[in-house]
Write a protein that holds these residues in place. Structure first.
Motif, PDB file in Angstrom:
ATOM      1  N   TYR A   1       1.769   7.563 -14.191  1.00  0.00           N
ATOM      2  CA  TYR A   1       0.677   7.866 -15.087  1.00  0.00           C
ATOM      3  C   TYR A   1       0.608   9.451 -15.003  1.00  0.00           C
ATOM      4  CZ  TYR A   1      -3.694   8.076 -18.259  1.00  0.00           C
ATOM      5  OH  TYR A   1      -5.308   8.640 -19.433  1.00  0.00           O
ATOM      6  N   GLU A   2       0.496  10.062 -16.201  1.00  0.00           N
ATOM      7  CA  GLU A   2      -0.434  11.325 -15.613  1.00  0.00           C
ATOM      8  C   GLU A   2      -1.546  12.002 -17.145  1.00  0.00           C
ATOM      9  OE1 GLU A   2       2.044  15.289 -14.020  1.00  0.00           O
ATOM     10  OE2 GLU A   2       2.990  13.395 -14.560  1.00  0.00           O
ATOM     11  N   ARG A   3      -2.513  11.719 -16.341  1.00  0.00           N
ATOM     12  CA  ARG A   3      -3.433  12.047 -17.355  1.00  0.00           C
ATOM     13  C   ARG A   3      -2.838  13.516 -18.900  1.00  0.00           C
ATOM     14  NH1 ARG A   3      -9.661  11.980 -15.885  1.00  0.00           N
ATOM     15  NH2 ARG A   3      -9.060   9.646 -15.761  1.00  0.00           N
ATOM     16  N   GLY A   4      -3.524  13.221 -20.231  1.00  0.00           N
ATOM     17  CA  GLY A   4      -3.411  14.572 -20.447  1.00  0.00           C
ATOM     18  C   GLY A   4      -1.655  14.743 -20.583  1.00  0.00           C
ATOM     19  N   LEU A  12       0.734  -1.361   0.183  1.00  0.00           N
ATOM     20  CA  LEU A  12       0.044  -0.282   0.317  1.00  0.00           C
ATOM     21  C   LEU A  12       0.724   1.537   0.015  1.00  0.00           C
ATOM     22  CD1 LEU A  12      -3.473   0.661   0.593  1.00  0.00           C
ATOM     23  CD2 LEU A  12      -2.634   0.991   2.451  1.00  0.00           C
ATOM     24  N   VAL A  13       1.676   1.393   1.027  1.00  0.00           N
ATOM     25  CA  VAL A  13       2.748   2.388   0.666  1.00  0.00           C
ATOM     26  C   VAL A  13       3.239   2.819  -0.655  1.00  0.00           C
ATOM     27  CG1 VAL A  13       4.534   3.880   2.690  1.00  0.00           C
ATOM     28  CG2 VAL A  13       3.135   2.099   3.408  1.00  0.00           C
ATOM     29  N   THR A  14       3.362   1.504  -1.006  1.00  0.00           N
ATOM     30  CA  THR A  14       4.596   2.150  -2.275  1.00  0.00           C
ATOM     31  C   THR A  14       4.046   2.074  -3.462  1.00  0.00           C
ATOM     32  OG1 THR A  14       5.754  -0.701  -2.070  1.00  0.00           O
ATOM     33  CG2 THR A  14       5.908  -0.214  -3.915  1.00  0.00           C
ATOM     34  N   ALA A  15       2.597   1.535  -3.126  1.00  0.00           N
ATOM     35  CA  ALA A  15       1.577   1.756  -4.483  1.00  0.00           C
ATOM     36  C   ALA A  15       1.258   3.706  -4.016  1.00  0.00           C
ATOM     37  CB  ALA A  15       0.452   1.804  -4.153  1.00  0.00           C
ATOM     38  N   VAL A  16       1.190   3.949  -3.688  1.00  0.00           N
ATOM     39  CA  VAL A  16       1.259   5.487  -3.218  1.00  0.00           C
ATOM     40  C   VAL A  16       2.943   5.637  -3.237  1.00  0.00           C
ATOM     41  CG1 VAL A  16       0.780   8.101  -1.054  1.00  0.00           C
ATOM     42  CG2 VAL A  16      -0.308   5.105  -0.031  1.00  0.00           C
ATOM     43  N   VAL A  17       3.682   5.818  -3.207  1.00  0.00           N
ATOM     44  CA  VAL A  17       4.573   6.542  -4.179  1.00  0.00           C
ATOM     45  C   VAL A  17       4.933   6.696  -4.861  1.00  0.00           C
ATOM     46  CG1 VAL A  17       7.097   6.291  -3.283  1.00  0.00           C
ATOM     47  CG2 VAL A  17       5.770   6.111  -1.462  1.00  0.00           C
ATOM     48  N   SER A  18       4.321   5.527  -5.491  1.00  0.00           N
ATOM     49  CA  SER A  18       5.163   5.354  -7.179  1.00  0.00           C
ATOM     50  C   SER A  18       3.528   5.744  -7.744  1.00  0.00           C
ATOM     51  CB  SER A  18       4.805   3.430  -7.147  1.00  0.00           C
ATOM     52  OG  SER A  18       6.301   3.163  -6.343  1.00  0.00           O
ATOM     53  N   VAL A  19       2.835   5.349  -7.001  1.00  0.00           N
ATOM     54  CA  VAL A  19       1.203   5.748  -8.244  1.00  0.00           C
ATOM     55  C   VAL A  19       1.121   7.134  -7.801  1.00  0.00           C
ATOM     56  CG1 VAL A  19      -0.871   4.346  -8.978  1.00  0.00           C
ATOM     57  CG2 VAL A  19       0.992   3.348  -8.169  1.00  0.00           C
ATOM     58  N   THR A  20       0.453   7.205  -6.361  1.00  0.00           N
ATOM     59  CA  THR A  20      -0.436   8.571  -6.347  1.00  0.00           C
ATOM     60  C   THR A  20       0.816   9.951  -6.064  1.00  0.00           C
ATOM     61  OG1 THR A  20      -1.867   7.559  -4.859  1.00  0.00           O
ATOM     62  CG2 THR A  20      -2.018   9.864  -4.807  1.00  0.00           C
ATOM     63  N   LEU A  21       1.886   9.424  -5.799  1.00  0.00           N
ATOM     64  CA  LEU A  21       3.101  11.104  -5.710  1.00  0.00           C
ATOM     65  C   LEU A  21       4.186  10.261  -6.943  1.00  0.00           C
ATOM     66  CD1 LEU A  21       3.769  10.109  -1.703  1.00  0.00           C
ATOM     67  CD2 LEU A  21       2.202  12.642  -2.638  1.00  0.00           C
ATOM     68  N   LYS A  22       3.342   9.411  -7.864  1.00  0.00           N
ATOM     69  CA  LYS A  22       4.663   9.850  -9.359  1.00  0.00           C
ATOM     70  C   LYS A  22       6.166   9.394  -8.626  1.00  0.00           C
ATOM     71  CE  LYS A  22       0.643  11.474 -12.228  1.00  0.00           C
ATOM     72  NZ  LYS A  22      -0.337  11.220 -10.827  1.00  0.00           N
ATOM     73  N   ALA A  23       6.606   8.793  -7.652  1.00  0.00           N
ATOM     74  CA  ALA A  23       7.607   9.461  -7.442  1.00  0.00           C
ATOM     75  C   ALA A  23       8.476   8.260  -8.350  1.00  0.00           C
ATOM     76  CB  ALA A  23       8.095   8.879  -5.983  1.00  0.00           C
ATOM     77  N   GLU A  24      10.038   8.619  -8.032  1.00  0.00           N
ATOM     78  CA  GLU A  24      10.890   8.402  -9.334  1.00  0.00           C
ATOM     79  C   GLU A  24      11.346   6.753  -9.029  1.00  0.00           C
ATOM     80  OE1 GLU A  24      12.757   8.840 -12.076  1.00  0.00           O
ATOM     81  OE2 GLU A  24      13.643   6.986 -12.472  1.00  0.00           O
ATOM     82  N   GLN A  25      10.557   5.940  -9.742  1.00  0.00           N
ATOM     83  CA  GLN A  25      10.720   4.113  -8.987  1.00  0.00           C
ATOM     84  C   GLN A  25      11.757   3.955  -9.059  1.00  0.00           C
ATOM     85  OE1 GLN A  25       7.763   2.646 -11.682  1.00  0.00           O
ATOM     86  NE2 GLN A  25       6.221   4.191 -11.331  1.00  0.00           N
ATOM     87  N   VAL A  37     -11.187   2.302 -17.616  1.00  0.00           N
ATOM     88  CA  VAL A  37     -10.274   1.225 -17.032  1.00  0.00           C
ATOM     89  C   VAL A  37      -9.734   2.681 -15.770  1.00  0.00           C
ATOM     90  CG1 VAL A  37      -7.899   0.093 -16.499  1.00  0.00           C
ATOM     91  CG2 VAL A  37      -9.666  -0.294 -18.692  1.00  0.00           C
ATOM     92  N   SER A  38      -9.759   2.382 -14.322  1.00  0.00           N
ATOM     93  CA  SER A  38      -9.269   3.319 -13.740  1.00  0.00           C
ATOM     94  C   SER A  38      -7.169   2.400 -13.525  1.00  0.00           C
ATOM     95  CB  SER A  38      -9.171   3.522 -12.190  1.00  0.00           C
ATOM     96  OG  SER A  38      -8.619   4.046 -10.964  1.00  0.00           O
ATOM     97  N   VAL A  39      -6.474   3.121 -13.968  1.00  0.00           N
ATOM     98  CA  VAL A  39      -5.206   3.368 -14.095  1.00  0.00           C
ATOM     99  C   VAL A  39      -5.160   3.478 -12.707  1.00  0.00           C
ATOM    100  CG1 VAL A  39      -2.842   3.801 -14.949  1.00  0.00           C
ATOM    101  CG2 VAL A  39      -5.076   4.159 -16.422  1.00  0.00           C
ATOM    102  N   ALA A  40      -4.739   3.987 -12.068  1.00  0.00           N
ATOM    103  CA  ALA A  40      -4.938   4.246 -10.646  1.00  0.00           C
ATOM    104  C   ALA A  40      -4.661   2.874  -9.967  1.00  0.00           C
ATOM    105  CB  ALA A  40      -4.668   5.292  -9.923  1.00  0.00           C
ATOM    106  N   ARG A  41      -6.352   2.512 -10.278  1.00  0.00           N
ATOM    107  CA  ARG A  41      -6.457   1.551  -8.990  1.00  0.00           C
ATOM    108  C   ARG A  41      -6.020  -0.455  -9.442  1.00  0.00           C
ATOM    109  NH1 ARG A  41     -13.009   0.999  -9.619  1.00  0.00           N
ATOM    110  NH2 ARG A  41     -12.685   3.161  -8.770  1.00  0.00           N
ATOM    111  N   PRO A  69      -1.734   3.392 -20.880  1.00  0.00           N
ATOM    112  CA  PRO A  69      -2.971   4.179 -19.706  1.00  0.00           C
ATOM    113  C   PRO A  69      -3.224   5.054 -19.979  1.00  0.00           C
ATOM    114  CG  PRO A  69      -0.312   4.828 -18.860  1.00  0.00           C
ATOM    115  CD  PRO A  69      -0.189   3.375 -20.195  1.00  0.00           C
ATOM    116  N   ALA A  70      -3.442   5.863 -21.279  1.00  0.00           N
ATOM    117  CA  ALA A  70      -4.204   7.021 -21.899  1.00  0.00           C
ATOM    118  C   ALA A  70      -4.854   5.738 -22.893  1.00  0.00           C
ATOM    119  CB  ALA A  70      -3.407   7.101 -22.555  1.00  0.00           C
ATOM    120  N   ALA A  71      -4.832   5.478 -23.226  1.00  0.00           N
ATOM    121  CA  ALA A  71      -6.004   4.091 -24.011  1.00  0.00           C
ATOM    122  C   ALA A  71      -6.489   3.753 -22.823  1.00  0.00           C
ATOM    123  CB  ALA A  71      -4.978   3.063 -24.715  1.00  0.00           C
TER     124      ALA A  71
END
Lengths: 310, 391
Positions: free
Chosen positions: A306-309, A81-94, A189-193, A181-183
């Motif tokens: 992924y950043e929309r747009g 969960l923490v990894t996902a927050v950092v990588s997906v939501t906060l978009k950190a350099e993985q 489809v929720s990319v984040a989910r 992911p854009a497609a």
């Protein structure tokens, strides 16, 4: 050399190879799911260490192996969960946040071990489950069908995950999110989910892998995994992001390692060269990577938030 | 050009605030962890800073711990600026230490004036080779560098264990029973000179500072450095501008590895025992400098000179960790866990993301290097004026 090719030694070597394969097969399968959805998790080693300590400590306190495995899984999910927050939501350099998770797991597991346990005390191991009938087959039975439940579970996951990725709606979403992911996003489809789910699943398996390792060895110590989590990541590339390929890579690594161990104990490899021989699995994997890397393409959006747009 | 320069300075100034705020956050996280472990955070921090910065000996110890972090960190900075990751610092340190050690063993009678530069060069060469391999594999065979550097870490440890337990084992150890895997005491001529009598502060500190300054000059005052940064911002644009992208990527990892290898040599010849010892793991020899150097570089805002400062702070943490263990009975592994949290914290913030990601997010960021803001889309060749002015 000749004594290696006796039935008992060969069977024992293959059986130990399968046992050695199990932890990094679990971890590598988890990493495969994350990477197929475009998330690189370099923190596997740290999560394995935390899962291993969680399982070891629980077994030490309660005596229940199943509770220990459960704790390993829960620790993995929490880290996921923490990894996902950092990588997906906060978009950190993985590539870097993963090193952070590794250092955190390395330090934290050692810290908790020293603080809560201190001196290493052994725990009991999982009983071997002999599969009826199959276990009686000469040679093959001993090699393949007399292992503990986690070994079977790890290998059973291979076809399951392969089917999930190839044939289910969820699997299609995972692959779509990893490739474009854009497609996927434009189709609702929720990319984040999707990425949260794969990262949590991946870390769950890493935690389980750590638990499997601690229970197999019956002990915990500082840096117990000694690089296995990193090897698991390499095996994902080796296996070209396909569960069956990942299994093949894991088995290659495990079998080479078991053979080296067996040759060492038989004296085929002189003591002085045993450290050199221990390089074999890593070197073979690097060479294989060079060959494989040219033929297969990694998920297009691997390690890119992924950043929309955008 | 002056307008561009000024803008660059302002960005560096903004960058300098990031390490400070991250350090403050690290202290808060650490305090919470200490409190959770039932220790008094104030007492722990007093012990930590007292040990690390409160005396001449402490400061010397901190500086010595900072040396490998600076060297690895500025190497990491080069790689980062070229947009490649070098996770192989651990292996490169080990190989650099080994090549330096072998050199010293082979030339026992050489005077120090020649031997010291030679062993340092040997270390840099060993580490450089260890970085060139993944660099070339990435540039020419498309092998992921994260992967190859990780695998080389594993290979390097095994090579070290083989050599120190076998061919390089101290002859005095073979007859004895203990058989600690270590080399004999290396030539006294190769001992790094002590800078301040009575302390352990050795010339490795000067090597680290010089290396950081040279990397700064390389990155921002030479054509090669300009290429490294241009390739880092956009491979496509750099290729379009006629730069040798593959060679530049290989060079970035080679230089990064060479600096880690240099750190390995300094670790051996600046050690108290003046020999190379292994406990069977890479971290046992490196003190995880290969990873902590990444932390120092990030804290140093991927700038060589700030990396010196951040390495000094982290060196202090490592020195103080042992004091914390004595004062409040919290194992020094706390520092490792804390470092990990800090890394996650730093990369999760907007600041580092903007610096390390491919796409500069504001046009202003792109102006600094004279590269178009969007790689991929509408890339135009660099104007000769921009190239000449910066290089």
């Amino acid at each position: 050399m000749s004594e290696f090719f006796t039935v008992s030694v060969l069977t024992a070597t293959v059986a130990s190879g399968i046992r050695l394969t199990t932890p990094f097969l679990l971890a590598a399968l988890g990493e495969t799911m994350g990477q197929r959805s475009g998330v690189l998790n370099l923190g596997v080693e740290g999560v394995m260490l935390l899962g291993a300590f969680g399982a070891y400590f629980t077994v030490l306190q309660t005596g229940s192996l199943w509770l220990g495995i459960l704790v390993g899984i829960v620790v993995g999910m929490a880290m996921g969960l923490v990894t996902a927050v950092v990588s997906v939501t906060l978009k950190a350099e993985q590539g870097i946040s993963g090193i952070g998770f590794y250092l955190f797991g390395l330090g934290m597991s050692d810290l908790l071990f020293q603080k809560l346990v201190g001196t290493p005390r052994p725990i009991s191991s999982l009983p071997l489950l002999e599969i009826p009938l199959l276990g009686d087959i000469p040679m093959l039975g001993r090699m393949l069908f007399r292992h503990n439940l986690l070994v079977y579970a790890a290998f059973a996951l291979v076809p399951i995950l392969a089917l999930v990725l190839a044939r289910t709606t969820y699997g299609t979403k995972v692959r779509a999110v990893g490739e474009n992911p854009a497609a996927a996003d434009s189709l609702g489809v929720s990319v984040a989910r999707v990425r949260y789910s794969t990262v949590i699943l991946g870390n769950l398996l890493a935690g389980l892998a750590g638990a499997a390792l601690a229970i197999e060895l019956g002990i915990f110590q500082q840096n117990l995994t000694s690089g296995q989590g990193f090897i698991a990541i390499a095996l994902v590339y080796f296996g070209a992001w396909r569960p069956v390929g990942v299994m093949a890579g894991s088995l290659l690594y495990g079998m080479v390692a078991a053979t080296v161990l067996s040759w060492k104990s038989l004296g085929i490899i002189p003591r002085s060269a045993s450290d050199l021989a221990a390089m074999a699995p890593a070197v073979i994997t690097v060479i294989a990577l060079v060959v494989v890397a040219r033929r297969f393409r990694q998920p297009a959006e691997l390690a890119k938030p992924y950043e929309r747009g955008a | 050009m002056t307008g561009l320069r000024r803008r660059g300075r302002r960005r560096d100034l903004a960058g300098s605030l990031a390490p400070a705020s991250a350090a403050a956050a690290a202290l808060v996280i650490g305090a919470v962890m200490l409190w959770a472990l039932g220790a008094d955070p104030v007492e722990a921090y007093v012990a930590l800073f007292g040990a690390a910065f409160g005396s001449v000996d402490g400061l010397a110890a901190t500086a010595i711990k900072a040396v490998p972090l600076v060297l690895v960190g500025v190497g990491i900075t080069i790689a980062f600026r070229a947009n490649v990751l070098n996770i192989g610092g651990e292996g490169q340190i080990v190989i650099g230490a080994l090549t330096a050690t072998v050199t010293a063993l082979a030339l026992p009678d050489l005077p120090g004036l020649l031997l010291i530069p030679l062993v340092l060069l040997a270390g840099a060469a060993g580490g450089g080779l260890c970085g060139a391999v993944p660099g070339a594999l990435k540039a020419y065979f498309n092998v992921n560098e994260i992967l190859s550097t990780i695998m080389l870490n594993i290979v390097a440890v095994q090579i070290m264990n083989y050599l120190l337990r076998g061919p390089l084992l101290d002859t005095g150890q073979i007859s004895g029973l203990s058989r600690v895997p270590q080399t004999e005491r290396l030539s006294r001529q190769a001992d790094l000179p002590i800078l301040i009598g009575g302390t352990r502060l050795h010339a490795g500190v000067l090597v680290a500072v010089m290396a950081a300054v040279l990397v700064y000059v390389l990155l921002w005052r030479t054509t090669v450095g300009f290429r490294l940064r241009a390739v880092g911002l956009s491979r496509e644009a750099a290729r379009y501008a006629g730069m040798p992208v593959r060679r530049t990527i290989t060079l970035a990892l080679t230089l990064s590895g060479a600096l880690s290898g240099l750190a390995g040599a300094v670790l051996v010849f600046g050690s108290e025992s003046h020999r190379m010892v292994t406990d069977g793991s890479a971290t046992g020899f490196t003190g995880a400098a290969g990873f902590n150097g990444i932390v120092a570089a990030l804290f140093g805002a991927l700038h060589p000179l700030w990396t010196i400062l951040s390495s000094f702070v982290f060196g202090g943490l490592l020195v103080g960790g042992n004091a914390v263990q004595r004062a409040v009975q919290v194992p020094s592994a706390l520092i490792v866990a804390l470092n990990g949290m800090v890394v996650v914290f730093v990369v999760s913030t907007e600041f580092v993301r903007r610096r390390t990601r491919l796409r500069p997010e504001s046009p202003e960021g792109a102006l600094d290097t004279g590269l178009p803001p969007e790689p991929g889309g509408g890339a135009e060749p660099l104007s000769p004026r921009t190239q000449g002015g910066d290089g």
